[in-house]
Design a protein around this motif. Structure first.
Motif, PDB file in Angstrom:
ATOM      1  N   LEU A   3     -27.450   1.620  28.846  1.00  0.00           N
ATOM      2  CA  LEU A   3     -27.684   1.090  27.503  1.00  0.00           C
ATOM      3  C   LEU A   3     -28.713   1.913  26.765  1.00  0.00           C
ATOM      4  O   LEU A   3     -28.682   2.021  25.537  1.00  0.00           O
ATOM      5  CB  LEU A   3     -28.136  -0.373  27.601  1.00  0.00           C
ATOM      6  N   ARG A   4     -29.642   2.524  27.506  1.00  0.00           N
ATOM      7  CA  ARG A   4     -30.675   3.319  26.858  1.00  0.00           C
ATOM      8  C   ARG A   4     -30.057   4.526  26.154  1.00  0.00           C
ATOM      9  O   ARG A   4     -30.508   4.965  25.110  1.00  0.00           O
ATOM     10  CB  ARG A   4     -31.709   3.771  27.883  1.00  0.00           C
ATOM     11  N   ASN A   5     -29.004   5.095  26.748  1.00  0.00           N
ATOM     12  CA  ASN A   5     -28.380   6.267  26.169  1.00  0.00           C
ATOM     13  C   ASN A   5     -27.167   5.933  25.303  1.00  0.00           C
ATOM     14  O   ASN A   5     -26.520   6.833  24.773  1.00  0.00           O
ATOM     15  CB  ASN A   5     -27.941   7.235  27.278  1.00  0.00           C
ATOM     16  N   ALA A   6     -26.846   4.664  25.208  1.00  0.00           N
ATOM     17  CA  ALA A   6     -25.690   4.286  24.394  1.00  0.00           C
ATOM     18  C   ALA A   6     -25.974   4.561  22.927  1.00  0.00           C
ATOM     19  O   ALA A   6     -27.101   4.384  22.454  1.00  0.00           O
ATOM     20  CB  ALA A   6     -25.384   2.797  24.602  1.00  0.00           C
ATOM     21  N   PRO A   7     -24.963   5.019  22.160  1.00  0.00           N
ATOM     22  CA  PRO A   7     -25.176   5.294  20.739  1.00  0.00           C
ATOM     23  C   PRO A   7     -25.503   4.024  19.969  1.00  0.00           C
ATOM     24  O   PRO A   7     -24.902   2.975  20.182  1.00  0.00           O
ATOM     25  CB  PRO A   7     -23.836   5.887  20.296  1.00  0.00           C
ATOM     26  N   ARG A   8     -26.474   4.117  19.118  1.00  0.00           N
ATOM     27  CA  ARG A   8     -26.853   2.969  18.299  1.00  0.00           C
ATOM     28  C   ARG A   8     -25.883   2.804  17.136  1.00  0.00           C
ATOM     29  O   ARG A   8     -25.414   3.782  16.580  1.00  0.00           O
ATOM     30  CB  ARG A   8     -28.278   3.157  17.768  1.00  0.00           C
ATOM     31  N   PRO A   9     -25.575   1.572  16.758  1.00  0.00           N
ATOM     32  CA  PRO A   9     -24.650   1.368  15.639  1.00  0.00           C
ATOM     33  C   PRO A   9     -25.302   1.775  14.322  1.00  0.00           C
ATOM     34  O   PRO A   9     -26.508   1.619  14.128  1.00  0.00           O
ATOM     35  CB  PRO A   9     -24.371  -0.141  15.679  1.00  0.00           C
ATOM     36  N   ALA A  10     -24.487   2.305  13.439  1.00  0.00           N
ATOM     37  CA  ALA A  10     -24.984   2.723  12.127  1.00  0.00           C
ATOM     38  C   ALA A  10     -25.075   1.518  11.204  1.00  0.00           C
ATOM     39  O   ALA A  10     -24.162   0.683  11.148  1.00  0.00           O
ATOM     40  CB  ALA A  10     -24.078   3.788  11.534  1.00  0.00           C
ATOM     41  N   ALA A  11     -26.170   1.420  10.495  1.00  0.00           N
ATOM     42  CA  ALA A  11     -26.345   0.344   9.517  1.00  0.00           C
ATOM     43  C   ALA A  11     -25.983   0.808   8.112  1.00  0.00           C
ATOM     44  O   ALA A  11     -25.694  -0.006   7.238  1.00  0.00           O
ATOM     45  CB  ALA A  11     -27.788  -0.158   9.538  1.00  0.00           C
ATOM     46  N   VAL A  12     -26.019   2.117   7.904  1.00  0.00           N
ATOM     47  CA  VAL A  12     -25.692   2.668   6.597  1.00  0.00           C
ATOM     48  C   VAL A  12     -25.078   4.045   6.799  1.00  0.00           C
ATOM     49  O   VAL A  12     -25.449   4.779   7.716  1.00  0.00           O
ATOM     50  CB  VAL A  12     -26.952   2.749   5.699  1.00  0.00           C
ATOM     51  N   TYR A  13     -24.112   4.353   5.964  1.00  0.00           N
ATOM     52  CA  TYR A  13     -23.461   5.667   6.015  1.00  0.00           C
ATOM     53  C   TYR A  13     -23.721   6.403   4.706  1.00  0.00           C
ATOM     54  O   TYR A  13     -23.602   5.828   3.615  1.00  0.00           O
ATOM     55  CB  TYR A  13     -21.943   5.528   6.203  1.00  0.00           C
ATOM     56  N   GLY A  30     -33.413   1.650  10.930  1.00  0.00           N
ATOM     57  CA  GLY A  30     -34.697   2.293  10.648  1.00  0.00           C
ATOM     58  C   GLY A  30     -34.577   3.552   9.825  1.00  0.00           C
ATOM     59  O   GLY A  30     -35.578   4.190   9.515  1.00  0.00           O
ATOM     60  N   GLY A  31     -33.337   3.939   9.511  1.00  0.00           N
ATOM     61  CA  GLY A  31     -33.117   5.122   8.693  1.00  0.00           C
ATOM     62  C   GLY A  31     -32.955   6.406   9.478  1.00  0.00           C
ATOM     63  O   GLY A  31     -32.799   7.474   8.887  1.00  0.00           O
ATOM     64  N   GLU A  32     -32.940   6.321  10.815  1.00  0.00           N
ATOM     65  CA  GLU A  32     -32.802   7.537  11.628  1.00  0.00           C
ATOM     66  C   GLU A  32     -31.324   7.867  11.804  1.00  0.00           C
ATOM     67  O   GLU A  32     -30.518   7.005  12.177  1.00  0.00           O
ATOM     68  CB  GLU A  32     -33.446   7.336  13.002  1.00  0.00           C
ATOM     69  N   PRO A  33     -30.895   9.124  11.541  1.00  0.00           N
ATOM     70  CA  PRO A  33     -29.486   9.501  11.708  1.00  0.00           C
ATOM     71  C   PRO A  33     -29.039   9.332  13.156  1.00  0.00           C
ATOM     72  O   PRO A  33     -29.713   9.767  14.088  1.00  0.00           O
ATOM     73  CB  PRO A  33     -29.450  10.973  11.294  1.00  0.00           C
ATOM     74  N   VAL A  34     -27.884   8.671  13.350  1.00  0.00           N
ATOM     75  CA  VAL A  34     -27.343   8.454  14.692  1.00  0.00           C
ATOM     76  C   VAL A  34     -25.929   9.011  14.827  1.00  0.00           C
ATOM     77  O   VAL A  34     -25.365   9.001  15.909  1.00  0.00           O
ATOM     78  CB  VAL A  34     -27.339   6.949  15.040  1.00  0.00           C
TER      79      VAL A  34
END
Length: 343
Positions: A3-13, A30-34
């Protein structure tokens, strides 16, 4: 994968729009590109159909809204401050995603298909009028090369040129006479097309209740009313009347510092075409309005007494824009011309 390395879901595109290639950057809450990707037009819609709804062009915006996404269009000048260092399409998309998360960001309204169609009619008509002007100027210049000076103005030119072409005693060569005859035929066909589009716009204005109410405002006719509907829609994206005037570039630019306010000339931002129609309408209203029977009369008299007529015309255009906002946002509202003193 942990889970630590799982991709985080995008909140904004953030989507950087191109003609064929679209660059997408997804950012977390948080605004960080994923996520970073590039798509063609068809695969872009497939991507967002699978993506979870999150907070382009007008067509892309409408299609993404239909897929359940909350879409915001950001003017390019508001994205530029978020571009770091060098420019690329992916960097632009990152800047768009970051700008979209700012609480004070200003967004552009999404146009309906009807607005897009109406705006296209206005743009085609404006382009044809520019072509007509260039064609007349070219023919007038050709005549000047043979010592024939024609009167200025499109109406006078159309009266004078046939007489010149029929006059065998002037210095026009046979080749130039034939060329001018062909160009004049092109001008007539172009004016017929302009007339057709103008009548189509007028018919739309007659059918639309909001357009008819806008035409009760002095200086606004069928062209101005439909252009405003195409550009502004229902006007609810503006919180107050001054916001619409500011969006059209009819309010002063400001350069204040140290607690001292400094106002400059009008900003001339926003939709140049709609601003031009409002200013031309205001100029006509300024000259021909019956000031004894209209509520704007005394205001215009006071304005004219203390500033240059050109400034007064722009001020009138700004007031017209404010009245437009009221008519657009208040159901059934229209402009009452009658001066209260004569009620």
């Amino acid at each position: 994968m942990s889970l630590r390395n799982a991709p985080r879901p995008a909140a904004v595109y953030g989507v950087d729009i191109g003609k064929n290639i679209f660059h997408v950057v997804g950012a977390d809450s948080g605004g960080e590109p994923v996520q970073r990707a590039r798509f063609r037009r068809d695969t872009l819609l497939q991507f967002f159909a699978r993506a979870a709804p999150a907070a382009g062009s007008q067509w892309i915006a409408r299609r993404l809204q239909a897929l359940g996404h909350k879409v915001r269009l950001i003017p390019a000048q508001f994205v530029k401050p978020y571009v770091k260092s060098n420019k690329s399409d992916i960097i632009d998309a990152e800047a768009i995603a970051e700008a979209a998360t700012r609480p004070t960001m200003r967004f552009a309204a999404i146009k309906s298909e009807e607005q897009a169609d109406l705006q296209a009619l206005h743009r085609v008509r404006d382009q044809m009028i520019g072509t007509r002007t260039r064609l007349i100027n070219q023919m007038r210049a050709f005549c000047l090369e043979y010592g024939i000076a024609l009167r200025q103005g499109a109406g006078l030119f159309k009266l004078d040129l046939p007489l010149v072409l029929d006059d065998a005693s002037n210095d026009l060569s046979p080749a130039m006479r034939k060329l001018l005859t062909d160009l004049f035929a092109d001008l007539r066909r172009l004016e017929q097309r302009i007339g057709d589009v103008t009548r189509e716009i007028a018919a739309i204005a007659d059918r639309e209740d909001v357009a008819r109410r806008l035409m009760t405002i002095p200086g606004i006719g069928a062209l101005g009313a439909t252009a405003l509907l195409a550009a502004v829609g229902n006007g609810r994206q503006f919180q107050k009347a001054r916001d619409l005037a500011a969006w059209l570039g009819l309010v002063p630019r400001e350069h204040s510092t140290g607690g001292k306010q400094k106002l400059l000339g009008i900003s001339k931002r926003g939709n140049r075409y709609v601003r031009k129609l409002l200013v031309h309408g205001a100029r006509s209203c300024f000259r021909h309005l019956d000031r004894t029977r209209d509520r704007l009369g005394s205001w215009l008299d006071g304005l004219q007494s203390r500033m240059h007529p050109n400034k007064a015309v722009v001020a009138l255009a700004a007031k017209m824009a404010r009245i437009v906002w009221v008519v657009l946002t208040k159901p059934g509202a229209l402009y009452e011309r009658r001066n209260p003193a004569f009620a």
